[in-house]
Design an enzyme around this catalytic site. Structure first.
Site, short mmCIF file in Angstrom:
data_model
loop_
_atom_site.label_atom_id
_atom_site.label_comp_id
_atom_site.label_asym_id
_atom_site.label_seq_id
_atom_site.Cartn_x
_atom_site.Cartn_y
_atom_site.Cartn_z
CG ASP A 170 -43.30 -37.55 55.75
OD1 ASP A 170 -44.04 -37.94 56.91
OD2 ASP A 170 -42.48 -37.00 55.91
CB THR A 229 -43.84 -32.83 58.96
OG1 THR A 229 -44.35 -33.17 60.11
CG2 THR A 229 -42.90 -31.68 59.24
#
Length: 862
Positions: A562, A564
């Site tokens: 991922d 963020t």
């Protein structure tokens, strides 16, 4: 009656009939018990044992019979007949060999349920005669099981079985076993049905769905040890130890046996500890307010059924605690089931289920369109309070409704709602405030069907032990076995050439060579390796709930991250807010500025001052009001809780948030002056809509006249479609900053009061709860006025680049999965060397990217 229904359901069944309709089952077959006379593990061996006993006790009969047969057919070999004592010895050896085969068959039945089904049961497609179901789950989802077919206590015609704590009932229409049909995908009208739940109806539902509890039985130590002691490899280890004892290495053999037993006991102890830990994860029953028979009743959480209306508060009293004063309740509430929030607000901590450290704000269910189907995966996820989460704060009224000055108005509104409750068209309007003033929700799933229950089932029924029972291990063992056979044959050949060598020792050595292919310590070494890996992961604060996946880690070829919070940090920096009066010449300059120059200018805080305001305290008034009023932050115990991005923006402007009002800190100044922004109603952020909006009132200094506005923020391409007038350089500006890896939010607003307002909304009307609920975001979120782009910088984590480089150096493919803007993702991928070649981004024609030529230019630049 039962037989008639069963025969009707089983009519037309074929041998290829599929008896299930569930993703949690890979295969299901029905069986009926075989009679003792047809069981292959009893009658054949009884006959063999009788023959062995006859040979042992009456050897003369077999000697005479063999002698007559030899003299009649091969008289030249008649003198080869055995003596009487030899026949007795043969009878003894026959009994030993048959007993060994009987033990092997019994163990095979214990190890493999499919073999047990073939021996002890008879397959059938007639459900009227079936007594058990052989259920096989998908790979790595537990072990297969024989489940007894049962009938419901309240309905003898209803068949079901329990598998992995889940109840599967037969559907008379499809003639398949299906899971319980919890109300999770019905129309919104079902969840706001004003028909009250009665205790009689609740009892019927309890009989169908069962009690709302996690029944995890604690096994006995010796039962678990018996399972370990009868495992194939452990018995093979015992056989190897016995072979070594027949040689001169009996001390080594006994020590190995002692070590194996102690190790298995330690493994059993660890499993018992894990089971105890899982049992402690269960939510303990406590008292909760439930709305039944048109009144609030206090009852145990185990009595809750789907369809109940419950009140959720932060703290609760235990089962034996009669305290009703909330001030004396100290136990933080763990949600006992999956609840759909109907009214009020609730902030929950989902760290146990999702690992998300930031508390999540839940919004009441949107009931404006009752025909909409409930979508808990995306659209209505924000209204789902999952079982196992902790209540941080909750209240019956909306978080944006009323304050101390509006107490009288709120009281009058509550009184009026009580008078009108009998004539209300949905439960949201009819429900009264619970005695504990908690948020009100509707139960949709209970027990092991909840989010917490699924997590517990994953831990309980995943492959619990690591073994060598995998294809790679067997291929390796077969290769070693080939070498062992060659070595054993070589030893046997040259051993037979030596007449002085003991044939007993020679045979024993050949057998030991073959059995040494699988050393007794192999399963133990594998378990120790996996446990050591788990300990090392634990030191790195990495928890593994499925140990069988650790040996598979060597086969991983692709690593997905991922963005963020994983590759980039959770802390944001406000770069600035774009200006509105950007001329065309300045826009053209954006295409000639390099990335390096842009990054340098950011560090010196002189980033393109002609198109962006870098000082957050000097943002325009409209931009300031949108940032201060459009967020999902709340205040709890003096701390602001919510999205770090929103907190960062508010703090950068020098504003504070208390209750429902945001105002500038004394002396901070700013574009909004001394105005304050009060939030009255929120339209929560939706990942499907890519935006959120709030209705706010803006009060100037000295409590001057209030302005009512709709403030909105979201993805640039989404807000751009809802603007009344889109700036000509809209796409160029937001694309430019996105390409540099910045996070860009579009800000917009719309007047709801005063001259030119489409909707004449006043503060008095906003105080009306029913009016706020009647507002529809689709009717408001259009013809917006653009207020600029808010630009954030999200620095990379210090070790992200080194980690990516190491993974790629070890021939792992690295990918990034993110919901951010595609141009922002491309920039981060370049910086972290995930993408080292030119990137082609695909965008909808004419959507968010200007005309086709502009989109093509953007793609070439990336």
């Amino acid at each position: 009656r039962l037989r008639t229904v069963r025969e009707l359901m089983s009519s037309g069944a074929t041998t290829a009939q599929k008896w299930f309709s569930s993703s949690n089952i890979a295969s299901l077959r029905l069986y009926r018990e075989a009679s003792l006379l047809t069981r292959m593990d009893l009658i054949p061996f009884i006959v063999l044992y009788a023959f062995d006993a006859n040979v042992y006790f009456f050897p003369q009969i077999y000697k005479d019979f063999t002698q007559s047969m030899l003299e009649q057919y091969v008289p030249q070999y008649a003198h080869f007949n055995f003596q009487v004592y030899t026949w007795s010895l043969l009878g003894c050896w026959f009994a030993i060999s048959h007993a060994f085969c009987h033990v092997i068959v019994t163990l095979l039945e214990y190890w493999h349920l499919s073999i047990r089904c073939r021996i002890q049961y008879i397959a059938t497609d007639d459900i009227a005669r079936a007594t058990v179901a052989h259920v096989i789950p998908p790979a790595h989802c537990g072990e297969d099981a024989l489940c007894a077919l049962q009938t419901e206590a309240h309905d003898d015609s209803a068949l079901f079985f329990m598998f992995q704590q889940i109840k599967y009932s037969i559907d008379a229409l499809t003639q398949k076993f299906v899971e319980l049909d919890f109300p999770t995908n019905l129309a919104i009208a079902h969840y706001i049905d004003p028909t009250p739940m009665s205790n009689a109806s609740a009892e019927e539902l309890r009989l169908k769905y069962g009690a709302n509890e996690f029944n995890i039985p604690m096994p006995n130590f010796w039962e678990v040890f018996q399972e370990h002691a009868t495992a194939p490899f452990f018995l093979f280890q015992i056989l190897c130890v016995g072979l070594w004892c027949l040689d001169e290495y009996w001390m080594y053999s006994l020590f190995t046996l002692f070590m194996l037993v102690v190790f298995e006991m330690m493994m059993v102890k660890r499993r018992m500890g894990n089971m105890k830990m899982i049992r402690n994860m269960r939510t303990k029953p406590f008292l909760i307010y439930v709305h039944r028979d048109k009144r609030w009743q206090r009852m145990s959480t185990t009595e809750i059924v789907p369809g109940d209306i419950v009140s959720l508060v932060r703290c609760h009293a235990g089962m034996d605690d009669e305290i009703t004063n909330l001030k004396h309740m100290r136990d933080q509430t763990i949600v006992p089931c999956d609840v759909l929030l109907l009214t009020g607000t609730c902030v929950v901590d989902e760290a146990l289920l999702t690992g998300e450290s930031v508390p999540q704000i839940k919004e009441p269910l949107e009931v404006s369109n009752p025909s909409t189907l409930l979508d808990l995966k995306s659209l209505h996820k924000i209204s789902l309070i999952s079982g196992g989460t902790k209540i941080v704060t909750s209240s019956f009224e909306d978080a944006t409704s009323g304050d101390d000055t509006d107490a009288a108005a709120a009281a009058n509104e509550t009184a009026n709602s009580k008078k009108q409750s009998s004539s209300s068209k949905n439960i949201v309007d009819a429900i009264r405030c619970p005695p504990d003033n908690g948020a009100v929700g509707k139960v949709i799933t209970t027990g092991f069907h909840t989010s917490q229950g699924e997590l517990l089932r994953t831990i309980l029924f995943s492959t619990s032990r690591v073994s060598v029972n995998n294809p790679e291990a067997f291929v390796f063992i077969v290769i070693l076995l080939c070498f062992a056979m060659v070595a054993s044959g070589y030893v046997l050949y040259w051993g037979l050439q030596d007449e002085t060598r003991s044939h007993y020792k020679l045979a024993l050595n050949c057998i030991m060579i073959i059995t040494s292919v699988v050393p007794p310590e192999l399963p133990m070494e594998l378990s120790l390796a996996v446990n050591n890996s788990m300990l090392k992961l634990l030191k790195q604060k990495i928890f593994c709930t499925e140990a069988f996946r650790i040996p598979f880690a060597g086969a991983v070829e692709v690593c997905c991250f991922d963005k963020t919070g994983t590759l980039t940090s959770d802390s944001f920096q406000v770069v600035g807010c774009t200006k509105l009066n950007i001329d065309r010449q300045t826009t053209q300059r954006l295409h000639h500025r390099s990335v390096a120059n842009l990054r340098d200018s950011v560090d010196r805080d002189i980033m393109l001052t002609d198109i962006i305001t870098t000082n957050a305290k000097k943002f325009s008034a409209d931009s300031t009001f949108v940032i201060a009023g459009c967020h999902s932050l709340i205040q709890l115990e003096g701390k602001i809780i919510g999205d770090p991005l929103e907190k960062c923006a508010l703090q950068a402007m020098g504003w504070s948030f208390s209750g429902h009002t945001a105002s500038p800190i004394a002396g901070a100044g700013g574009g909004g002056g001394d105005s304050s922004v009060r939030i009255w109603h929120r339209f929560a952020f939706s990942s499907a809509l890519k935006r959120m909006s709030c209705i706010v009132s803006i009060t100037g200094s000295n409590n001057s006249k209030k302005m009512i506005r709709l403030v909105c923020k979201g993805a640039a391409e989404t807000i751009g479609q809802r603007l009344k007038s889109m700036p000509s350089n809209y796409n160029e500006v937001h694309s430019y900053f996105s390409k540099q890896g910045f996070r860009v939010l579009a800000l917009a607003w719309k007047p709801l009061s005063g001259a030119g307002a489409e909707h004449n909304v006043s503060v008095a009307r906003l105080k009306d709860k029913q009016f706020r609920k009647s507002l529809k975001r689709t009717a408001l979120e259009h013809d917006l006025i653009f207020a600029g782009f808010l630009v954030f910088a999200c620095p990379h984590k210090p070790d992200s680049l080194d980690t990516i480089i190491q993974l790629k150096a070890s021939s792992h493919a690295v990918m990034m999965i993110t919901g951010d803007h595609v141009l922002t993702a491309c920039a981060v991928a370049k910086d972290l060397q995930i993408a080292t070649k030119p990137i082609l981004t695909l965008q909808p024609y004419g959507g968010g990217g200007g005309d086709g030529s502009t989109t093509a230019a953007n793609n070439n630049n990336n």
